[in-house]
Design a protein around this motif. Structure first.
Motif, PDB file in Angstrom:
ATOM      1  N   LYS B   7       0.807  -1.244   0.023  1.00 19.91           N
ATOM      2  CA  LYS B   7      -0.207   0.070   0.057  1.00 19.91           C
ATOM      3  C   LYS B   7       0.931   1.189  -0.217  1.00 19.91           C
ATOM      4  N   PRO B   8       0.743   2.448  -0.566  1.00 25.23           N
ATOM      5  CA  PRO B   8      -0.557   2.424  -1.768  1.00 25.23           C
ATOM      6  C   PRO B   8      -0.046   1.642  -2.881  1.00 25.23           C
ATOM      7  N   SER B   9      -1.242   1.305  -3.850  1.00 26.53           N
ATOM      8  CA  SER B   9      -0.999   0.694  -5.102  1.00 26.53           C
ATOM      9  C   SER B   9      -0.272   1.883  -6.046  1.00 26.53           C
ATOM     10  N   LEU B  19       6.968   9.895   0.702  1.00 25.76           N
ATOM     11  CA  LEU B  19       6.070   9.012   0.800  1.00 25.76           C
ATOM     12  C   LEU B  19       6.557   7.437   1.477  1.00 25.76           C
ATOM     13  N   THR B  20       5.400   6.829   2.362  1.00 20.36           N
ATOM     14  CA  THR B  20       6.128   5.692   2.750  1.00 20.36           C
ATOM     15  C   THR B  20       5.168   4.772   2.202  1.00 20.36           C
ATOM     16  N   SER B  76       7.118  -4.551   6.674  1.00 21.09           N
ATOM     17  CA  SER B  76       8.310  -3.571   6.260  1.00 21.09           C
ATOM     18  C   SER B  76       7.673  -2.420   5.789  1.00 21.09           C
ATOM     19  N   THR B  77       8.318  -1.062   5.930  1.00 22.90           N
ATOM     20  CA  THR B  77       7.942   0.179   5.077  1.00 22.90           C
ATOM     21  C   THR B  77       9.371   0.509   4.657  1.00 22.90           C
ATOM     22  N   PHE B 111       6.615 -11.322  -5.011  1.00 22.12           N
ATOM     23  CA  PHE B 111       6.628  -9.807  -5.246  1.00 22.12           C
ATOM     24  C   PHE B 111       5.121  -9.522  -4.686  1.00 22.12           C
ATOM     25  N   GLY B 112       5.158  -8.258  -4.337  1.00 22.72           N
ATOM     26  CA  GLY B 112       4.030  -7.566  -4.222  1.00 22.72           C
ATOM     27  C   GLY B 112       3.529  -6.884  -5.524  1.00 22.72           C
ATOM     28  N   GLN B 113       2.264  -6.335  -5.603  1.00 21.13           N
ATOM     29  CA  GLN B 113       1.879  -5.874  -6.653  1.00 21.13           C
ATOM     30  C   GLN B 113       2.807  -4.531  -7.282  1.00 21.13           C
ATOM     31  N   GLY B 114       3.342  -3.996  -6.312  1.00 22.10           N
ATOM     32  CA  GLY B 114       4.040  -2.805  -6.584  1.00 22.10           C
ATOM     33  C   GLY B 114       3.259  -1.602  -6.037  1.00 22.10           C
ATOM     34  N   THR B 115       4.121  -0.345  -5.987  1.00 21.14           N
ATOM     35  CA  THR B 115       3.523   0.901  -5.773  1.00 21.14           C
ATOM     36  C   THR B 115       3.948   1.829  -6.959  1.00 21.14           C
ATOM     37  N   ARG B 116       2.995   2.222  -7.599  1.00 17.71           N
ATOM     38  CA  ARG B 116       3.576   3.219  -9.018  1.00 17.71           C
ATOM     39  C   ARG B 116       3.475   4.622  -8.347  1.00 17.71           C
TER      40      ARG B 116
END
Lengths: 110, 120
Positions: B7-9, B19-20, B76-77, B111-116
């Motif tokens: 999060k966020p996506s 941005l975290t 994790s962040t 993998f996560g979906q990623g943050t664009r």
């Protein structure tokens, strides 16, 4: 240093086989992976191979590893339009971190 | 397999802000990894997030710019600090399956979906 190279682009006709190639330089890699990334999507793990194997088959996917030449390939049999994506090879060494290839964009046309 | 939620996506941020990005895994894992994928590029490892110790950064990445937290074995962040347009990328977290004990349970890296992230 670590360097993983792929050809940038591959175009195939639907129903044909696709072969995506990858070369790497670190002979200490333990696992080698293939990932698929569709537009706007995350990374999907397709398959992986342990470095002491030379072949792995999983349905339409065949992975070949030539450790002597540090060459990895992914063959997709009966390629479909849904296979159109970017394919990344990656190698893992010591601490499980991955070194990714440059990516190959596969385009499948009817 | 492991399920990873990020999060966020996506986000659009002003330059100079931070941005975290959060990464939550559905099982305990020893190591979590943060990658960056710049537009049209491959993935580059930013750092390895270790529980109970400081993150290990790859060449070209520093803690002041990309501070990482790893408070427990499932979370994790990654913070992108003082952003500039050059930070516009997809940021992905990743785990190699292995709950808790120190041994490699399996070899699959998820993998996560990623943050664009877009910085304007």
């Amino acid at each position: 240093g670590e360097d993983v190279e792929q050809s940038l682009f591959l175009s195939v006709r639907e129903g044909d086989s696709s072969v995506i190639n990858c070369t790497y330089t670190d002979s200490s890699s333990t696992y080698l992976y293939w990932y698929k990334q569709e537009p706007g999507a995350g990374l999907q793990l397709l398959t992986y191979i342990f470095s002491n194997m030379d072949m792995k088959q999983d349905q339409r996917l065949t992975v070949l590893l030539n450790k002597k030449d540090k060459h990895l390939s992914l063959r997709i049999a009966d390629t479909q339009t849904g296979d159109s994506a970017i394919y990344f090879c990656a190698e893992s060494i010591d601490t499980d971190k991955l070194i990714f290839g440059t990516g190959t964009r596969l385009q499948v046309f009817p | 397999s492991a399920v990873i939620s990020q999060k966020p996506s996506r986000d659009i941020c002003q330059r100079g802000t931070s941005l975290t990005i959060q990464c939550q895994v559905d099982s305990q894992v020893t190591m979590m990894f943060w990658y960056r994928q710049q537009p049209g590029q491959s993935l580059t490892l930013i750092a390895t997030a270790n529980q109970g110790s400081e993150a290990t950064y790859e060449s070209g990445f520093v803690i002041d710019k990309f501070p990482i937290s790893r408070p427990n074995l499932t979370f994790s962040t990654l913070t992108v600090s003082n952003m500039s347009p050059e930070d516009s990328s997809i940021y992905l977290c990743s785990v190699v399956g292995r709950p808790g004990t120190g041994e490699r349970l399996n070899t699959e890296a998820f993998f996560g979906q990623g943050t664009r992230l877009t910085v304007v």
